[in-house]
Design a protein around this motif. Structure first.
Motif, PDB file in Angstrom:
ATOM      1  N   LEU A 132       0.825  -1.205   0.000  1.00 36.49           N
ATOM      2  CA  LEU A 132       0.000   0.000   0.000  1.00 36.49           C
ATOM      3  C   LEU A 132       0.862   1.259   0.000  1.00 36.49           C
ATOM      4  O   LEU A 132       0.548   2.241  -0.681  1.00 36.49           O
ATOM      5  CB  LEU A 132      -0.935  -0.008   1.210  1.00 36.49           C
ATOM      6  CG  LEU A 132      -2.075  -1.033   1.179  1.00 36.49           C
ATOM      7  CD1 LEU A 132      -2.843  -1.014   2.487  1.00 36.49           C
ATOM      8  CD2 LEU A 132      -3.013  -0.773   0.004  1.00 36.49           C
ATOM      9  N   ALA A 133       1.949   1.232   0.763  1.00 36.95           N
ATOM     10  CA  ALA A 133       2.841   2.393   0.798  1.00 36.95           C
ATOM     11  C   ALA A 133       3.523   2.611  -0.549  1.00 36.95           C
ATOM     12  O   ALA A 133       3.659   3.747  -1.017  1.00 36.95           O
ATOM     13  CB  ALA A 133       3.883   2.213   1.898  1.00 36.95           C
TER      14      ALA A 133
ATOM     15  N   ASP B 124       1.178   4.236  -2.996  1.00 38.26           N
ATOM     16  CA  ASP B 124       1.136   5.687  -2.818  1.00 38.26           C
ATOM     17  C   ASP B 124       2.359   6.346  -3.429  1.00 38.26           C
ATOM     18  O   ASP B 124       2.273   7.430  -4.021  1.00 38.26           O
ATOM     19  CB  ASP B 124       1.054   6.027  -1.329  1.00 38.26           C
ATOM     20  CG  ASP B 124      -0.310   5.720  -0.727  1.00 38.26           C
ATOM     21  OD1 ASP B 124      -1.265   5.514  -1.506  1.00 38.26           O
ATOM     22  OD2 ASP B 124      -0.418   5.675   0.507  1.00 38.26           O
TER      23      ASP B 124
ATOM     24  N   GLN C 186       0.198   5.141   5.695  1.00 34.71           N
ATOM     25  CA  GLN C 186      -0.540   3.892   5.561  1.00 34.71           C
ATOM     26  C   GLN C 186      -0.607   3.132   6.882  1.00 34.71           C
ATOM     27  O   GLN C 186      -1.621   2.533   7.226  1.00 34.71           O
ATOM     28  CB  GLN C 186       0.088   3.009   4.479  1.00 34.71           C
ATOM     29  CG  GLN C 186      -0.250   3.410   3.066  1.00 34.71           C
ATOM     30  CD  GLN C 186      -1.730   3.228   2.770  1.00 34.71           C
ATOM     31  OE1 GLN C 186      -2.435   2.476   3.434  1.00 34.71           O
ATOM     32  NE2 GLN C 186      -2.210   3.917   1.742  1.00 34.71           N
TER      33      GLN C 186
ATOM     34  N   GLU D  36      -3.286   4.719   8.998  1.00 35.38           N
ATOM     35  CA  GLU D  36      -4.635   4.410   8.515  1.00 35.38           C
ATOM     36  C   GLU D  36      -5.016   2.950   8.813  1.00 35.38           C
ATOM     37  O   GLU D  36      -6.139   2.672   9.235  1.00 35.38           O
ATOM     38  CB  GLU D  36      -4.710   4.685   7.010  1.00 35.38           C
ATOM     39  CG  GLU D  36      -4.598   6.164   6.674  1.00 35.38           C
ATOM     40  CD  GLU D  36      -4.665   6.420   5.171  1.00 35.38           C
ATOM     41  OE1 GLU D  36      -4.877   5.437   4.415  1.00 35.38           O
ATOM     42  OE2 GLU D  36      -4.477   7.573   4.755  1.00 35.38           O
TER      43      GLU D  36
END
Length: 300
Positions: free
Chosen positions: A110-111, A114, A292, A295
């Motif tokens: 996920l990082a 981004d 991330q 979150e």
């Protein structure tokens, strides 16, 4: 006295071609220059590097040993140049990083997603590493950074904590009480527990949770990785106690995932070699990783 790069280049060419004519043609220099350069290398090294047989040059054993050292040095230099180009051309280059399995399943992907939004031309190379591999991975220059659940204590590596991960229970459906509130560790009593090696990151976390709840498992199963423990829970074998980043990747159709009422026992670290300056690309990746992590940690 040291050899120059040009002298080494001539030596390597002669080792490949085995004739002065071939080396001169390859390097586009005069044949006497090749001969003079090789003699100079032999004088500096105080070694005989070639024997003449039938118009060809036969390398001596010393020449082969010298070539091995020279080739290794050139590989290291080429690797350093490639890494420098990746830093200066971040948008069109590549980033190679490592991750331990727990953070490599969800958090790091996920990082990096981004990061790619900011650098759409970037190519990624992600390596999943065992604990024993991380230090060598960084010190040898294979990767620019690594993300793990454990710190690294080494003078050549900087370990920066970037987040804390809550601890969660992953259990076969209907094994845990219903509700969305924090689950007391004591609720895990009398259920098969999936444990880890005693001194591993996950093993220490599981022990702390069970002690806090006063739980002494009547039956345990042992797994090495959090992903394996979750797989066992999905198969209906036992309750896995793992970090939130691993738990959030579990199949919710097969298991219940509940956050435990226990202080976060996991710290997420970003590691990089101290000798390498932190590039703008690495700064962006660290920011994405922190965002991330925050979150994901906030998810129930």
């Amino acid at each position: 006295m040291q050899l120059t790069l040009r002298q080494i280049e001539v030596f390597r060419a002669l080792m490949r071609c085995r004739t002065v004519v071939g080396a001169a043609r390859e390097l586009r220099i005069a044949q006497p220059t090749v001969t003079k350069t090789i003699r100079r290398i032999e004088d500096v090294c105080a070694l005989a590097l070639f024997d003449r047989h039938g118009g060809r040059l036969v390398p001596t054993a010393e020449a082969h040993r010298l070539l091995g050292e020279v080739d290794l040095a050139f590989e290291q230099m080429e690797g350093a140049l490639a890494r420098a180009l990746r830093i200066t051309r971040a948008d069109g280059g590549s980033l190679r990083l490592g991750a331990s399995p727990s953070v490599g399943r969800l958090l790091v992907p996920l990082a990096t997603a981004d990061l790619l939004k900011e650098h759409p031309g970037l190519s990624l190379h992600v390596d999943i590493l065992f604990v024993s591999q991380v230090m060598d991975y960084l010190l040898s220059g294979q990767g620019e950074c690594a993300v793990t659940l454990f710190p690294i204590l080494h003078a050549g590596i900087r370990s920066v904590p970037v987040a804390k991960a809550p601890v969660m229970a992953v259990a076969p459906r209907d094994w845990l009480p219903a509700g969305d509130d924090l689950l007391a560790p004591s609720c895990l009593a009398e259920k098969p527990i999936i444990v880890f090696e005693p001194h591993s990151v996950h093993g220490l976390a599981v022990d702390a949770v069970l002690r806090a709840g006063g739980v002494t498992p009547t039956r345990t199963h042992v797994a090495r990785f959090a992903e394996t423990a979750i797989g066992l829970a999905e198969a209906g074998i036992g309750v896995a106690i793992v970090d939130a980043f691993s738990a959030l990747a579990a199949d919710r159709s097969r298991v219940a995932v509940r956050r435990l009422d226990h202080p976060p026992p996991y710290d997420i670290y970003l590691h990089r070699p101290i000798e390498r300056a932190r590039s703008q690309l690495m700064q962006h990746f660290e920011m994405a990783l922190r965002q991330q992590a925050a979150e994901l940690s906030a998810q129930p």
